[in-house]
Design a protein around this motif. Structure first.
Motif, short mmCIF file in Angstrom:
data_model
loop_
_atom_site.label_atom_id
_atom_site.label_comp_id
_atom_site.label_asym_id
_atom_site.label_seq_id
_atom_site.Cartn_x
_atom_site.Cartn_y
_atom_site.Cartn_z
N UNK A 153 0.84 -1.21 0.00
CA UNK A 153 0.00 0.00 0.00
C UNK A 153 0.86 1.25 0.00
N UNK A 154 2.07 1.15 0.56
CA UNK A 154 2.99 2.27 0.53
C UNK A 154 3.65 2.35 -0.84
N UNK A 155 3.98 1.20 -1.38
CA UNK A 155 4.67 1.14 -2.67
C UNK A 155 3.89 1.83 -3.78
N UNK A 156 2.59 1.64 -3.80
CA UNK A 156 1.81 2.02 -4.98
C UNK A 156 1.77 3.52 -5.23
N UNK A 157 1.53 4.33 -4.20
CA UNK A 157 1.31 5.76 -4.46
C UNK A 157 1.93 6.72 -3.45
N UNK A 158 2.66 6.23 -2.46
CA UNK A 158 3.25 7.14 -1.49
C UNK A 158 4.58 7.70 -2.01
N UNK A 159 4.82 8.97 -1.71
CA UNK A 159 5.96 9.69 -2.25
C UNK A 159 7.23 9.39 -1.46
N UNK A 160 7.69 8.16 -1.59
CA UNK A 160 8.87 7.72 -0.86
C UNK A 160 10.15 8.01 -1.64
N UNK A 161 10.13 7.83 -2.93
CA UNK A 161 11.33 7.96 -3.76
C UNK A 161 11.41 9.27 -4.53
N UNK A 162 10.28 9.90 -4.76
CA UNK A 162 10.26 11.11 -5.59
C UNK A 162 9.01 11.92 -5.22
N UNK A 163 9.17 13.22 -5.04
CA UNK A 163 8.04 14.04 -4.63
C UNK A 163 7.07 14.34 -5.76
N UNK A 164 7.45 14.01 -6.99
CA UNK A 164 6.60 14.33 -8.14
C UNK A 164 6.01 13.09 -8.83
N UNK A 165 6.53 11.92 -8.55
CA UNK A 165 6.03 10.70 -9.18
C UNK A 165 4.99 10.07 -8.26
N UNK A 166 3.75 9.95 -8.74
CA UNK A 166 2.69 9.53 -7.83
C UNK A 166 2.34 8.06 -7.89
N UNK A 167 2.90 7.29 -8.82
CA UNK A 167 2.66 5.85 -8.88
C UNK A 167 4.00 5.14 -9.04
N UNK A 168 4.18 4.04 -8.30
CA UNK A 168 5.44 3.31 -8.33
C UNK A 168 5.17 1.82 -8.52
N UNK A 169 6.07 1.19 -9.23
CA UNK A 169 6.03 -0.26 -9.36
C UNK A 169 7.02 -0.90 -8.40
#
Length: 331
Positions: A226-242
C-alpha cells in the motif's frame, strides 16, 4: 515532499491515461496483451483450499501457533487472493461479468469480511479519479492523515488496522455508494462461510483466517504494497510506483502498478510483457525492489507519513460512470 499538514496538491489529471495513449500509439502490438486469464480461477481454488486446510489443522492449536502460522504462511495465500479479487474487479478472469463476480466472492472467503464486490465499486473509481479526495478511497482521509502523520507508533497501528481505516474512507465517497445484488450476494455467501467455519471447527480456525487477512494487508512485508503504490517515498513528483522484486512471483505480479494503471485491461500474467514491449515508458520511472526495506523506511522515516500523497481537485472531464477501461476505449 508533502508538507507536514497537507497532501501535495497538483493541477491537471492523473498521468496514466496520457501514457496509455502514447504507449498504444507507439506500440500498437500491446493491444494483443489485453484479454482474460481464466487460469486465475485455479489460483483462487488453490489458495482458498490451502487456507481452509490450514484452518482445519489449527482448530485445536494454541494461540502462539495460530498467530505464528498466520504471519509466516497464511498472509501469503490471503494476499494472493486479494490480487485475485482485484483481477475479478477489472473483469480480467472471465468474459461474463457474473462469473467474475462469483470468482471474487469465492476468493473473498478466507478474508472473512464481505468486501470483494464493494471493493470493485470503489477501486474502479481509484483508477478514474486518482487523487481526487471525494472519489478515491485509496487516498487517506484528512483526519486519518492528521492522526497518524509521520509518527512511528501511529504508522505501526495504522498498518495493523489498515482494513478498518480503508473501510472508513468509503464513507466520504458518497457519490460511489452502491448496494446492489452483487454486494448482497457477497454478504450472504460470506456470512454463511464464516458461520460454517465456526460451527464445524470453532473460533480458533476463524481466528487463523482473520489474522492471516490482517497480516496480509497490514503489519507485514506484504503490507508495504500500500505504501509502494502511491506514497511519495522515492520522488516528490512521481505519484505511482512499481515494485520489481521476488514477491511478484508468489503474488501474481502485484508490483507492476504503473503498468496496471496504464493499461488496466491487461491481466496480471501479461503485465511484465507490457513493460518489456514499451521499456522507454518505464525505465526512467523510479521503482521499489524490496518490501522489507520499504516497510522499515515507512515506519521509521520522519519525512514520510500519510500526507505523503499527491492529491488533485480536477476530475478531468471523466464521467462518474467511467468503468476504468481507457486502453480498450482507445483501441
Amino acid at each position: 515532499m508533502s508538507t507536514a499538514n497537507d497532501f501535495t496538491w497538483v493541477e491537471g489529471s492523473e498521468p496514466h491515461r496520457q501514457r496509455t495513449r502514447e504507449i498504444i500509439k507507439k506500440h500498437p502490438e500491446v493491444k494483443k496483451l489485453i484479454g482474460k486469464n481464466p487460469m486465475t480461477f485455479l489460483w483462487i481454488l488453490v489458495c482458498v483450499g490451502m487456507q481452509i486446510a490450514i484452518a482445519y489443522y489449527l482448530k485445536d492449536a494454541s494461540w502462539a501457533w495460530i498467530i505464528g502460522i498466520a504471519w509466516l504462511v497464511g498472509a501469503f495465500p490471503t494476499h494472493t487472493l486479494f490480487v485475485c479479487i482485484h483481477e475479478s474487479a477489472h473483469n480480467l478472469i472471465f468474459k461474463k461479468n457474473w462469473m467474475n463476480v462469483a470468482a471474487g466472492i469465492i476468493a473473498n472467503f478466507p478474508s472473512l469480511a464481505p468486501t470483494a464486490i464493494s471493493f470493485k465499486n470503489y477501486h474502479l473509481k481509484h483508477h478514474a479519479f486518482q487523487g481526487v479526495h471525494e472519489l478515491d478511497a485509496d487516498l487517506p482521509d484528512y483526519w486519518e492523515a492528521k492522526l497518524i502523520n509521520n509518527y512511528f507508533i501511529g504508522k505501526v497501528l495504522w498498518l495493523m488496522l489498515y482494513p478498518f481505516f480503508q473501510g472508513f474512507r468509503t464513507i466520504r465517497c458518497i457519490e460511489l455508494a452502491v448496494f446492489d445484488r452483487g454486494v448482497i450476494l457477497n454478504i450472504v455467501a460470506q456470512l454463511a462461510f464464516d458461520f460454517a467455519i465456526v460451527y464445524f471447527w470453532g473460533w480458533p480456525a476463524l481466528a487463523y483466517l482473520g489474522l492471516s487477512f490482517l497480516f496480509s494487508v497490514g503489519l507485514h512485508p506484504l503490507g508495504a504494497r500500500w505504501i509502494q503504490e502511491h506514497y511519495l517515498v522515492l520522488d516528490k513528483n512521481q505519484e505511482t510506483y512499481s515494485y520489481y522484486g521476488p514477491l511478484n512471483g508468489v503474488n501474481m505480479n502485484v508490483g507492476y502498478h504503473n503498468e496496471h494503471h496504464d493499461m488496466p485491461s491487461i491481466p496480471w500474467n501479461n503485465l511484465p510483457k507490457l513493460k518489456s514491449a514499451a521499456p522507454e515508458f518505464y525505465e526512467n520511472l523510479k521503482y521499489h525492489t524490496s518490501f522489507v526495506k520499504l516497510l522499515f523506511t515507512f515506519i521509521f522515516s520522519q519525512e514520510i507519513g500519510l500526507y505523503s500523497r499527491i492529491a488533485r481537485k480536477e476530475r478531468a472531464g471523466v464521467p462518474l460512470t467511467d468503468r476504468s477501461t481507457p486502453d480498450i476505449d482507445m483501441v
